[in-house]
Design a protein around this motif. Structure first.
Motif, short mmCIF file in Angstrom:
data_model
loop_
_atom_site.label_atom_id
_atom_site.label_comp_id
_atom_site.label_asym_id
_atom_site.label_seq_id
_atom_site.Cartn_x
_atom_site.Cartn_y
_atom_site.Cartn_z
N GLU A 93 19.93 -13.94 -0.60
CA GLU A 93 20.87 -12.93 -0.15
C GLU A 93 21.31 -12.07 -1.61
O GLU A 93 21.24 -10.89 -1.57
CB GLU A 93 22.11 -13.20 0.66
N GLU A 94 21.96 -12.70 -2.41
CA GLU A 94 22.50 -12.15 -3.62
C GLU A 94 21.34 -11.46 -4.54
O GLU A 94 21.39 -10.41 -5.11
CB GLU A 94 22.81 -13.21 -4.55
N LEU A 95 20.14 -12.16 -4.40
CA LEU A 95 19.10 -11.41 -5.38
C LEU A 95 18.67 -10.17 -4.62
O LEU A 95 18.27 -9.26 -5.37
CB LEU A 95 17.81 -12.54 -4.90
N PHE A 96 18.75 -10.06 -3.24
CA PHE A 96 18.57 -8.70 -2.42
C PHE A 96 19.51 -7.80 -3.23
O PHE A 96 19.15 -6.54 -3.60
CB PHE A 96 18.66 -8.63 -0.96
N GLY A 97 20.57 -8.12 -3.52
CA GLY A 97 21.45 -7.30 -3.79
C GLY A 97 21.50 -6.65 -5.35
O GLY A 97 21.39 -5.41 -5.72
N LYS A 98 20.92 -7.93 -6.21
CA LYS A 98 20.70 -7.48 -7.46
C LYS A 98 19.43 -6.53 -7.61
O LYS A 98 19.45 -5.72 -8.39
CB LYS A 98 20.59 -8.68 -8.26
N LEU A 99 18.42 -6.77 -6.75
CA LEU A 99 17.26 -6.12 -6.93
C LEU A 99 17.58 -4.43 -6.30
O LEU A 99 17.13 -3.68 -7.01
CB LEU A 99 16.12 -6.67 -5.95
N ASN A 100 18.35 -4.51 -5.45
CA ASN A 100 18.70 -3.26 -5.08
C ASN A 100 19.58 -2.22 -6.08
O ASN A 100 19.25 -1.06 -6.31
CB ASN A 100 19.75 -3.24 -3.66
N GLN A 101 20.29 -3.00 -6.94
CA GLN A 101 20.98 -2.31 -7.99
C GLN A 101 19.83 -1.95 -9.09
O GLN A 101 19.91 -0.98 -9.65
CB GLN A 101 22.05 -3.30 -8.41
N GLY A 102 18.93 -2.87 -9.48
CA GLY A 102 17.74 -2.72 -10.12
C GLY A 102 16.92 -1.38 -10.03
O GLY A 102 16.53 -0.61 -10.83
N ILE A 103 16.90 -1.25 -8.63
CA ILE A 103 15.67 -0.11 -8.32
C ILE A 103 16.48 1.19 -8.38
O ILE A 103 15.86 2.07 -8.67
CB ILE A 103 15.45 -0.44 -6.77
N LYS A 104 17.86 1.05 -8.01
CA LYS A 104 18.77 2.14 -7.97
C LYS A 104 18.74 2.77 -9.44
O LYS A 104 18.68 3.76 -9.68
CB LYS A 104 20.09 2.04 -7.66
N TYR A 105 19.05 1.73 -10.37
CA TYR A 105 19.13 1.99 -11.92
C TYR A 105 17.74 2.60 -12.19
O TYR A 105 17.63 3.63 -12.97
CB TYR A 105 19.52 0.82 -12.79
N PHE A 106 16.45 1.85 -11.82
CA PHE A 106 15.16 2.68 -12.27
C PHE A 106 14.99 3.98 -11.48
O PHE A 106 14.41 4.78 -12.50
CB PHE A 106 14.25 1.41 -11.51
N ASN A 107 15.53 4.25 -10.42
CA ASN A 107 15.19 5.46 -9.83
C ASN A 107 15.93 6.61 -10.74
O ASN A 107 15.63 7.79 -10.87
CB ASN A 107 15.45 5.82 -8.59
N GLU A 108 17.08 6.24 -11.32
CA GLU A 108 18.10 7.09 -12.02
C GLU A 108 17.68 7.09 -13.30
O GLU A 108 18.63 8.30 -13.97
CB GLU A 108 19.63 6.94 -11.68
N HIS A 109 17.15 6.35 -13.89
CA HIS A 109 16.92 6.27 -15.61
C HIS A 109 15.31 6.26 -15.80
O HIS A 109 14.93 5.30 -16.28
CB HIS A 109 17.59 5.05 -16.10
N GLN A 110 14.58 7.22 -15.23
CA GLN A 110 13.16 6.94 -15.51
C GLN A 110 12.67 7.20 -16.95
O GLN A 110 11.75 6.38 -17.11
CB GLN A 110 12.60 8.33 -14.76
N ASP A 111 13.43 7.77 -17.65
CA ASP A 111 13.05 7.82 -19.23
C ASP A 111 13.06 6.35 -19.79
O ASP A 111 12.19 6.17 -20.57
CB ASP A 111 13.85 8.81 -20.08
N GLU A 112 14.31 5.66 -19.44
CA GLU A 112 14.28 4.46 -19.97
C GLU A 112 13.39 3.37 -19.27
O GLU A 112 12.76 2.38 -20.08
CB GLU A 112 15.78 3.70 -19.48
N ALA A 113 12.90 3.68 -18.05
CA ALA A 113 11.83 2.94 -17.42
C ALA A 113 10.64 3.18 -18.18
O ALA A 113 9.85 2.16 -18.33
CB ALA A 113 11.57 3.36 -15.97
N VAL A 114 10.17 4.37 -18.52
CA VAL A 114 9.04 4.59 -19.38
C VAL A 114 9.05 3.95 -20.61
O VAL A 114 8.12 3.53 -21.09
CB VAL A 114 8.80 6.13 -19.54
N GLN A 115 10.22 4.04 -21.20
CA GLN A 115 10.30 3.44 -22.58
C GLN A 115 10.07 1.82 -22.45
O GLN A 115 9.29 1.33 -23.33
CB GLN A 115 11.62 3.54 -23.09
N TYR A 116 10.57 1.29 -21.63
CA TYR A 116 10.40 -0.17 -21.28
C TYR A 116 8.95 -0.45 -21.08
O TYR A 116 8.31 -1.43 -21.60
CB TYR A 116 11.21 -0.69 -20.04
#
Length: 324
Positions: free
Chosen positions: A239-262
Motif C-alpha cells: 500500500e505504501e508502494l502505491f503512494g510512492k509510485l503515485n508521487q513519482g508519476i506526478k513528479y515525472f509528469n511535472e518535470h518532463q525535461d528532468e525525465a528526458v535528461q535521466y
C-alpha cells in the motif's frame, strides 16, 4: 528517572520490499519515487523482462514485480500454473495505462525477410517462455491467421504454433545477435528500446503490433496477500508502494525535461527518442488496483491466440488481489 520508551512503526521494523523492474524508459517514475520520495525498497533490474520476474517471484527472490500485462496474465492463466502456491503472485496495481508498441525486428542483412508476412513458419526469438516477447508472437500469429489448429480445434499454444522453432535467448543483446547470425529469424521488443539499433544499422524493423490492453501491471507475491474472495488484503508495504509510485508519476509528469535528461544519460536512449516516447505514454494518477475488464479482455485475446486454453488456468477474478 524513567528510561524513554521507543515506539517503532510497523514499517520501521519490517524489511524493505524487494521490487523487480525492467530497466527501460518506463522505469523513470520508479527512479523518481526512489530518489525524490524515499521509496523503501530494494530495486532489482530484470533486463530479460517479465518472464524472468515470474520465475523470481515463485522462487521467493523478489516480493513485487512491475512488468507487462500479457506476461503476468499468461503466467497465471496457463494450465500448467503451479497450484501449490496459487500461482506465486497476484495482480495488485496498474503502472501504465497506454498500450505497448512491439517492434518486429530481423537482422540487418536478411534480404529474404521482406515484411511481416515473410515470418510465417520462421524461427522466433524470445527472451523466455511466457515472457511478453513469447506471448506477443502468438497474438501476432492470431492477427495474421497463421495459427495451425490440431484436429480442427486450437487448444494450446503448442498445437497452434505457426513457427518452426522458438529460440529462448534471455536478453535483448542475444536477440539482436541471433537475428543476424540466423539462429532466429525475428523477435519482438518495445519500439523505442529497439530504435537505437535500427538507427545504427544493427537490426532492421519489418513491422509493429500494439497490445490491445493497458501495458504494465504491478504484482505482489502471494505471501503478501491475505484473505479470500473479495476480502483480499495486501501487505502495508505494498500500500505504501502505491503512494510512492503515485508521487513519482506526478513528479515525472511535472518535470518532463528532468525525465528526458535521466532517460538520455542513464538509460540507453537518445534525447530525441525520449521526447517522442513521452508523447505516447500515460501513467495512472493512482497505481492501486487492477480493472477486471482489462484482465478479462487480455485473457480473451490470449485464448484466441492459443496462449491460454478455455476452461483451464485461473479466471480473471482469481488473478486479482486489488481491484479498481
Amino acid at each position: 528517572m524513567l528510561s524513554p520508551v521507543c515506539y517503532l512503526r510497523e514499517q520501521d521494523i519490517m524489511p524493505p520490499l524487494r521490487i523487480g523492474f525492467v530497466p527501460e524508459h518506463f522505469s523513470t517514475p520508479i527512479h523518481f519515487a526512489n530518489k525524490r520520495f524515499g521509496l523503501n525498497a530494494e530495486l532489482t533490474p530484470f533486463p530479460s523482462g517479465t518472464g524472468h520476474m515470474i520465475t523470481a517471484l515463485r522462487a521467493g527472490e523478489i516480493d513485487v514485480g512491475i512488468g507487462l500485462t500479457e506476461g503476468w496474465v499468461a503466467g497465471l492463466g496457463r494450465e500448467d500454473t503451479p497450484k501449490a502456491d496459487d500461482g506465486g503472485y497476484k495482480l495488485v496495481g496498474t503502472y501504465v495505462e497506454t498500450p505497448l508498441c512491439w517492434a518486429i525486428s530481423t537482422g540487418a542483412s536478411r534480404p529474404e525477410i521482406r515484411n511481416v508476412d515473410s515470418l510465417k513458419s520462421s524461427k522466433i526469438g524470445v527472451s523466455r517462455i511466457g515472457s511478453g516477447s513469447y506471448v506477443m508472437g502468438y497474438v501476432l500469429a492470431d492477427e495474421r491467421s497463421w495459427l495451425i489448429p490440431t484436429s480442427g480445434v486450437c487448444t494450446s499454444s503448442e498445437s497452434a504454433s505457426p513457427y518452426t522453432k522458438t529460440v529462448v535467448l534471455n536478453t535483448f543483446e542475444n536477440l539482436r545477435k541471433a537475428v543476424n547470425s540466423g539462429e532466429a529469424d525475428f523477435f519482438m521488443w518495445e519500439h523505442f528500446t529497439s530504435k537505437k539499433y535500427y538507427d545504427s544499422g544493427e537490426i532492421r524493423k519489418v513491422g509493429e503490433i500494439y497490445t490491445p490492453w493497458s501495458s504494465w501491471k504491478i504484482v505482489a507475491s502471494t505471501k503478501l496477500v491475505s484473505g479470500d474472495g473479495e476480502e483480499k488484503k495486501v501487505d502495508p508495504r505494498v500500500e505504501e508502494l502505491f503512494g510512492k509510485l503515485n508521487q513519482g508519476i506526478k513528479y515525472f509528469n511535472e518535470h518532463q525535461d528532468e525525465a528526458v535528461q535521466y532517460i538520455s544519460t542513464e538509460l540507453d536512449y537518445s534525447e530525441e527518442d525520449a521526447r517522442e516516447w513521452l508523447k505516447t505514454v500515460k501513467f495512472p494518477e493512482d497505481t492501486r488496483g487492477v480493472d477486471l475488464n482489462v484482465i478479462e479482455k487480455t485473457i480473451g485475446v490470449l485464448r484466441d491466440a492459443g496462449v491460454l486454453v478455455t476452461g483451464k488456468g485461473m479466471r480473471a477474478e482469481e488473478m486479482i488481489a486489488t481491484s479498481r
